[in-house]
Design a protein around this motif. Structure first.
Motif, PDB file in Angstrom:
ATOM      1  N   TRP A  75     -19.884 -41.394  -5.262  1.00 43.88           N
ATOM      2  CA  TRP A  75     -19.403 -40.622  -6.405  1.00 43.88           C
ATOM      3  C   TRP A  75     -17.996 -41.072  -6.779  1.00 43.88           C
ATOM      4  CZ3 TRP A  75     -15.571 -37.199  -7.827  1.00 43.88           C
ATOM      5  CH2 TRP A  75     -15.787 -36.537  -9.049  1.00 43.88           C
TER       6      TRP A  75
ATOM      7  N   ALA B 261     -16.926 -42.075 -10.409  1.00 42.72           N
ATOM      8  CA  ALA B 261     -15.967 -41.282 -11.187  1.00 42.72           C
ATOM      9  C   ALA B 261     -14.561 -41.846 -11.086  1.00 42.72           C
ATOM     10  CB  ALA B 261     -15.985 -39.830 -10.712  1.00 42.72           C
TER      11      ALA B 261
ATOM     12  N   GLY C 115     -14.915 -44.332 -14.037  1.00 38.39           N
ATOM     13  CA  GLY C 115     -14.629 -43.307 -15.026  1.00 38.39           C
ATOM     14  C   GLY C 115     -15.863 -42.561 -15.514  1.00 38.39           C
TER      15      GLY C 115
ATOM     16  N   VAL D  28     -17.805 -39.588 -14.858  1.00 40.87           N
ATOM     17  CA  VAL D  28     -17.819 -38.345 -14.096  1.00 40.87           C
ATOM     18  C   VAL D  28     -19.200 -37.718 -14.220  1.00 40.87           C
ATOM     19  CG1 VAL D  28     -16.676 -36.158 -13.696  1.00 40.87           C
ATOM     20  CG2 VAL D  28     -15.420 -38.051 -14.689  1.00 40.87           C
TER      21      VAL D  28
ATOM     22  N   VAL E  24     -22.053 -34.968 -12.879  1.00 38.83           N
ATOM     23  CA  VAL E  24     -22.361 -33.813 -12.039  1.00 38.83           C
ATOM     24  C   VAL E  24     -23.867 -33.759 -11.837  1.00 38.83           C
ATOM     25  CG1 VAL E  24     -20.365 -32.313 -12.311  1.00 38.83           C
ATOM     26  CG2 VAL E  24     -22.097 -32.334 -14.059  1.00 38.83           C
TER      27      VAL E  24
ATOM     28  N   GLY F 138     -17.533 -39.189 -21.853  1.00 37.92           N
ATOM     29  CA  GLY F 138     -16.625 -38.304 -21.127  1.00 37.92           C
ATOM     30  C   GLY F 138     -17.296 -37.065 -20.571  1.00 37.92           C
ATOM     31  N   ALA F 139     -16.794 -35.899 -21.035  1.00 38.37           N
ATOM     32  CA  ALA F 139     -17.281 -34.629 -20.511  1.00 38.37           C
ATOM     33  C   ALA F 139     -18.757 -34.428 -20.853  1.00 38.37           C
ATOM     34  CB  ALA F 139     -16.458 -33.490 -21.093  1.00 38.37           C
TER      35      ALA F 139
ATOM     36  N   ALA G 243     -20.956 -35.913 -18.411  1.00 37.77           N
ATOM     37  CA  ALA G 243     -21.081 -35.100 -17.199  1.00 37.77           C
ATOM     38  C   ALA G 243     -22.246 -34.116 -17.326  1.00 37.77           C
ATOM     39  CB  ALA G 243     -19.773 -34.352 -16.930  1.00 37.77           C
TER      40      ALA G 243
ATOM     41  N   THR H  99     -23.645 -32.319  -5.120  1.00 34.89           N
ATOM     42  CA  THR H  99     -22.634 -32.715  -6.089  1.00 34.89           C
ATOM     43  C   THR H  99     -21.337 -31.920  -5.921  1.00 34.89           C
ATOM     44  OG1 THR H  99     -24.266 -33.497  -7.667  1.00 34.89           O
ATOM     45  CG2 THR H  99     -22.126 -32.943  -8.545  1.00 34.89           C
ATOM     46  N   ALA H 100     -21.410 -30.587  -5.829  1.00 31.62           N
ATOM     47  CA  ALA H 100     -20.171 -29.806  -5.728  1.00 31.62           C
ATOM     48  C   ALA H 100     -19.417 -30.163  -4.456  1.00 31.62           C
ATOM     49  CB  ALA H 100     -20.485 -28.311  -5.765  1.00 31.62           C
TER      50      ALA H 100
ATOM     51  N   ILE I  70     -17.940 -33.628  -4.803  1.00 32.67           N
ATOM     52  CA  ILE I  70     -16.775 -33.684  -5.692  1.00 32.67           C
ATOM     53  C   ILE I  70     -15.546 -33.133  -4.973  1.00 32.67           C
ATOM     54  CG2 ILE I  70     -15.778 -32.708  -7.797  1.00 32.67           C
ATOM     55  CD1 ILE I  70     -18.446 -33.000  -9.142  1.00 32.67           C
ATOM     56  N   PHE I  71     -15.718 -32.003  -4.262  1.00 31.38           N
ATOM     57  CA  PHE I  71     -14.568 -31.423  -3.576  1.00 31.38           C
ATOM     58  C   PHE I  71     -14.060 -32.362  -2.485  1.00 31.38           C
ATOM     59  CE2 PHE I  71     -16.320 -27.119  -4.957  1.00 31.38           C
ATOM     60  CZ  PHE I  71     -15.478 -27.090  -6.045  1.00 31.38           C
TER      61      PHE I  71
ATOM     62  N   VAL J 154     -12.090 -35.081  -4.332  1.00 29.35           N
ATOM     63  CA  VAL J 154     -10.867 -34.593  -4.973  1.00 29.35           C
ATOM     64  C   VAL J 154      -9.823 -34.215  -3.932  1.00 29.35           C
ATOM     65  CG1 VAL J 154      -9.914 -32.685  -6.316  1.00 29.35           C
ATOM     66  CG2 VAL J 154     -11.946 -33.865  -7.115  1.00 29.35           C
TER      67      VAL J 154
ATOM     68  N   ILE K 142      -9.019 -38.994  -5.149  1.00 27.63           N
ATOM     69  CA  ILE K 142      -9.972 -39.738  -5.974  1.00 27.63           C
ATOM     70  C   ILE K 142      -9.386 -41.108  -6.315  1.00 27.63           C
ATOM     71  CG2 ILE K 142      -9.145 -38.778  -8.164  1.00 27.63           C
ATOM     72  CD1 ILE K 142     -12.165 -38.585  -8.940  1.00 27.63           C
TER      73      ILE K 142
ATOM     74  N   VAL L  85     -14.164 -29.484 -22.546  1.00 29.45           N
ATOM     75  CA  VAL L  85     -15.478 -28.966 -22.207  1.00 29.45           C
ATOM     76  C   VAL L  85     -15.329 -28.118 -20.956  1.00 29.45           C
ATOM     77  CG1 VAL L  85     -17.782 -29.528 -21.429  1.00 29.45           C
ATOM     78  CG2 VAL L  85     -16.743 -30.845 -23.245  1.00 29.45           C
TER      79      VAL L  85
ATOM     80  N   LEU M 201     -16.732 -26.387 -18.033  1.00 36.00           N
ATOM     81  CA  LEU M 201     -17.943 -26.325 -17.216  1.00 36.00           C
ATOM     82  C   LEU M 201     -18.157 -24.936 -16.623  1.00 36.00           C
ATOM     83  CD1 LEU M 201     -17.960 -29.717 -15.272  1.00 36.00           C
ATOM     84  CD2 LEU M 201     -19.104 -29.127 -17.381  1.00 36.00           C
TER      85      LEU M 201
ATOM     86  N   ILE N 143      -9.851 -37.659 -18.585  1.00 32.14           N
ATOM     87  CA  ILE N 143     -10.885 -36.628 -18.679  1.00 32.14           C
ATOM     88  C   ILE N 143     -11.163 -35.978 -17.330  1.00 32.14           C
ATOM     89  CG2 ILE N 143     -12.049 -37.693 -20.644  1.00 32.14           C
ATOM     90  CD1 ILE N 143     -14.236 -38.485 -18.489  1.00 32.14           C
ATOM     91  N   LEU N 144     -10.679 -36.563 -16.243  1.00 36.98           N
ATOM     92  CA  LEU N 144     -11.006 -36.012 -14.921  1.00 36.98           C
ATOM     93  C   LEU N 144     -10.459 -34.610 -14.673  1.00 36.98           C
ATOM     94  CD1 LEU N 144     -10.771 -38.986 -12.440  1.00 36.98           C
ATOM     95  CD2 LEU N 144     -12.608 -37.341 -12.582  1.00 36.98           C
TER      96      LEU N 144
ATOM     97  N   LEU O 107     -12.387 -31.607 -16.345  1.00 38.25           N
ATOM     98  CA  LEU O 107     -13.751 -31.500 -15.815  1.00 38.25           C
ATOM     99  C   LEU O 107     -13.747 -30.939 -14.406  1.00 38.25           C
ATOM    100  CD1 LEU O 107     -15.667 -34.703 -16.875  1.00 38.25           C
ATOM    101  CD2 LEU O 107     -16.263 -32.341 -17.311  1.00 38.25           C
ATOM    102  N   LEU O 108     -12.897 -31.495 -13.549  1.00 38.28           N
ATOM    103  CA  LEU O 108     -12.944 -31.096 -12.149  1.00 38.28           C
ATOM    104  C   LEU O 108     -12.375 -29.703 -11.953  1.00 38.28           C
ATOM    105  CD1 LEU O 108     -12.149 -34.487 -10.445  1.00 38.28           C
ATOM    106  CD2 LEU O 108     -14.325 -33.455 -11.058  1.00 38.28           C
TER     107      LEU O 108
ATOM    108  N   PHE P  20     -15.018 -27.311 -13.235  1.00 39.49           N
ATOM    109  CA  PHE P  20     -16.140 -27.297 -12.289  1.00 39.49           C
ATOM    110  C   PHE P  20     -15.781 -26.456 -11.060  1.00 39.49           C
ATOM    111  CE2 PHE P  20     -18.789 -29.151  -8.896  1.00 39.49           C
ATOM    112  CZ  PHE P  20     -20.030 -28.946  -9.465  1.00 39.49           C
TER     113      PHE P  20
ATOM    114  N   ILE Q  26     -17.534 -22.822  -9.598  1.00 33.55           N
ATOM    115  CA  ILE Q  26     -17.932 -22.513  -8.224  1.00 33.55           C
ATOM    116  C   ILE Q  26     -17.194 -21.267  -7.724  1.00 33.55           C
ATOM    117  CG2 ILE Q  26     -17.920 -23.402  -5.855  1.00 33.55           C
ATOM    118  CD1 ILE Q  26     -19.861 -24.921  -7.478  1.00 33.55           C
TER     119      ILE Q  26
END
Lengths: 364, 287
Positions: free
Chosen positions: A60, A64, A68, A70, A72, A123-124, A127, A270-271, A274-275, A278, A282, B34, B36, B91-92, B95-96, B99, B103
């Protein structure tokens, strides 16, 4: 004005910390391979979880953090790989290890098909587009009655027992076949993890990797010097799907039970991923490694508190993104300048260098 | 005849999806953000209305009226304190962060209200219906659709007939120049998110009264909303309504063939539009 031969320009990526780290890394991998000889079965299962999450996180991160893109919707490839493996084993009678490879190919083919849709979005919107695709794949596979439809199914016990090398491991370690299967899947996860990190490290040091970073930093500028941004993004998207599909299949060889809701879970595949990326940092190879360790320690600490765990993880993720967007590894690396996987090109030599004899920006 | 009925029900369902989507469309139109967590904010709104209904014993429509200012302030604060920090070329971060917010909201609701399915009762109105010619139409679905049309008309009026709307459009085109003309983009963005949360509250009222809800259903609502926005074309409120209607009709038609295909056929309709009209049916914005 030509510089003397002794101070000609050189581009290097080697750093002293990295040389030291590579010795340490070889030792660590050797110990990890030997782990089944001296750790308990439950610890081995924990290590399997860490390794597979690390594979997903590195992939991932490549998608991302470097390309670039991203997404989900990576659970699409985890779930599709897992279902492809189940189909090969339960319906086709293949060996699970062979099925894991086929699952990777199947996931890569799925990514080619879905890429035509999601690459129309930017972009978004890319996602959420990937998320829609994952939902569609989940809903379609939930219609597959032969693999249990919406409720799911289990791998036949015999398939695991008869897996190549399981009998051999069972005899060598004098354990039952279920435990031997755990050892085998652990080794496979370790191989997959090393291969993934090695591949990404190699990729980032090639011309293509440099092009990838250039596209991420400024797509227009990169294209103006001849980088084919679209082709690079496609190549990354498909190869990430290939590895993610194999990881998903391997995870479900170990779980031996599948259902659409679990295999396509946005939280699990995915969640969490991503965590991990991040929090760790990243856009670095070290970040996901740090992140997966933090993730696992938090999980062990907060295991008894149910949804508080995800709540805390989410808050940490938001705080890191707002106040330290380069993650824990970024904080460390910015202060010390240490890189274990040096991908930065450092310009050395030539006239009028600074006192360290280096040139080049932080992301060069 | 049964097909006409199916299509009418689908159009009315589309009203609900348009309500989900209108807030998303507004925020994207003003600041290219956007969110999420949009679906989870709708679910949060539904729980807020539920709490007001059970604590004060109010009618759900009055309870939604009480919830409106609360949700506006929540949206304003969220944008001003958190989301404004994420806006930029990269854009990160948005989004993050959103997101993560999704959660966090889901799990906070799970902790506070458990995973039980809830419903807001509107005292018999759920079962009431009116006949439009040969077709019987539920009062609640009809109200939902009319509310969606009203929201779209109100948003259009706000955007094209008021000083605030002019500031929204100017900032959307060029924040720096708008800033020189005395617009404070940070406060303006906060106001936009606040207004989006008013739409979210209206959507939450119908989400909570028309079907069961629990803390985990937010992401699916986000996906429907997003599909409606993309089908309609970015930046067009009427397009968003049309997008919602297309998703709604596709879902009821799919369900009429096989109940398991309801959700799937909505997604397939979206993918088909994406394949043949990637910029949506009524594109207005240039990005």
């Amino acid at each position: 004005m030509s510089a003397p031969a002794s101070s000609a320009w050189r581009v290097e990526t080697r750093t002293r910390a990295a040389t030291g780290f590579s010795v340490f890394a070889v030792l660590l991998v050797a110990i990890a391979f030997a782990a089944p000889f001296f750790v308990s079965r439950s610890l081995l299962q924990d290590l399997f979880l860490i390794l597979t999450m690390l594979v997903l996180a590195q992939n991932w991160n490549l998608l991302a953090g470097y390309a670039g893109l991203v997404s989900v919707g990576q659970q699409a490839f985890v779930g599709f790989g897992a279902y492809a493996m189940f189909a090969c084993v339960s319906l086709g009678g293949l060996d699970p290890i062979l099925a894991v490879l086929i699952a990777g190919v199947a996931a890569a083919m799925l990514s080619v098909a879905t890429g035509f849709f999601v690459f129309r979005l930017q972009g978004a919107y890319f996602a959420i587009g990937t998320w829609v695709v994952a939902e569609v794949v989940r809903l379609v596979l939930a219609q597959w009655r032969a693999l249990g439809g919406g409720t799911g199914t289990s791998l036949p016990n015999a398939a695991i027992r008869d897996m190549a090398a399981v009998q051999w491991i069972a005899e060598a370690f004098s354990v039952r076949s279920a435990q031997a299967a755990d050892i085998l899947t652990y080794w496979l996860a370790l191989i997959l993890c090393c291969a993934t990190i090695g591949f990404i490290y190699w990729l980032l040091r090639t011309r293509q990797g440099l092009g990838l970073s250039a596209v991420r930093d400024n797509q227009e500028a990169a294209r103006s010097v001849g980088v084919d941004a679209r082709r690079i993004k496609w190549a990354v998207y498909v190869s990430v799907a290939f590895v993610t599909g194999m990881a998903g299949a391997l995870i479900y060889v170990q779980k031996a039970r599948i259902s659409p809701d679990a295999a396509f879970s946005v939280v699990d595949w995915t969640a969490y991923v991503i965590f991990i990326v991040v929090i760790g940092g990243i856009g670095t190879l070290e970040g996901p490694i740090i992140g997966v360790i933090v993730f696992f320690l938090l999980q062990k600490t907060l295991a008894d508190y149910g949804s508080w765990y995800l709540l805390v993880l989410g808050l940490i993720g938001i705080a890191i993104m707002l106040f330290a967007p380069r993650g824990l590894w970024g904080l460390f690396s910015d202060r010390t300048g240490i890189q274990f996987f040096p991908v930065r090109r450092i310009l050395k030599g030539g006239p009028s260098t600074d006192h360290q004899g280096t040139r080049g920006g932080p992301h060069g | 005849m049964i097909w006409v009925d199916t299509i009418v029900q689908g159009v009315l369902l589309g009203g609900l999806y348009a309500l989900f989507a209108a807030g998303l469309s507004l925020v994207f139109g003003v600041m290219r953000l956007v969110n999420l967590a949009h679906g989870d904010l709708i679910v949060l709104g539904a729980f807020l209305i539920l709490v007001i209904v059970s604590a004060l014993g109010l009618n759900p429509f009055l309870a939604a009226l009480v919830a409106l200012p609360v949700m506006f302030c929540l949206g304003w604060g969220l944008q001003f304190v958190v989301l404004n920090r994420t806006l930029g070329d990269d854009i990160l971060p948005p989004l993050l962060v959103t997101f993560g917010l999704s959660i966090v909201i889901q799990n906070a609701l799970l902790e506070g209200f458990s995973a039980d399915s809830r419903r807001i009762s509107v005292g018999g109105l759920e079962a009431a219906s009116v006949s439009l010619g040969p077709i019987a139409v539920g009062v609640m679905p009809l109200l939902t659709f009319l509310s969606a049309v009203a929201v779209i008309i109100a948003l259009n009026a706000l955007f094209y007939r008021t000083a605030l709307g002019r500031a929204f459009r100017a900032t959307s085109d060029d924040p720096v120049t708008a800033g020189l003309m005395g617009v404070d983009p940070k406060r303006l963005f906060a106001t936009a998110t606040g207004i989006a949360m008013i739409v979210v509250t209206i959507a939450a009222l119908y989400l909570g009264t028309r079907s069961n809800f629990d803390p985990t259903i937010g992401p699916a609502r986000l996906i429907y909303a997003f599909e409606a926005v993309i089908i309609g074309g970015l930046g067009s409120f009427w397009g968003t309504l049309a997008g919602g209607v297309i998703i709604g009709v596709a879902q009821t038609m799919g369900a009429a063939i096989n109940p398991e295909w309801q959700i799937l056929s909505g997604h397939v309709a979206f993918l088909l539009v994406l394949l043949f009209r990637p910029r949506g049916l009524f594109p207005r914005a240039n990005d």
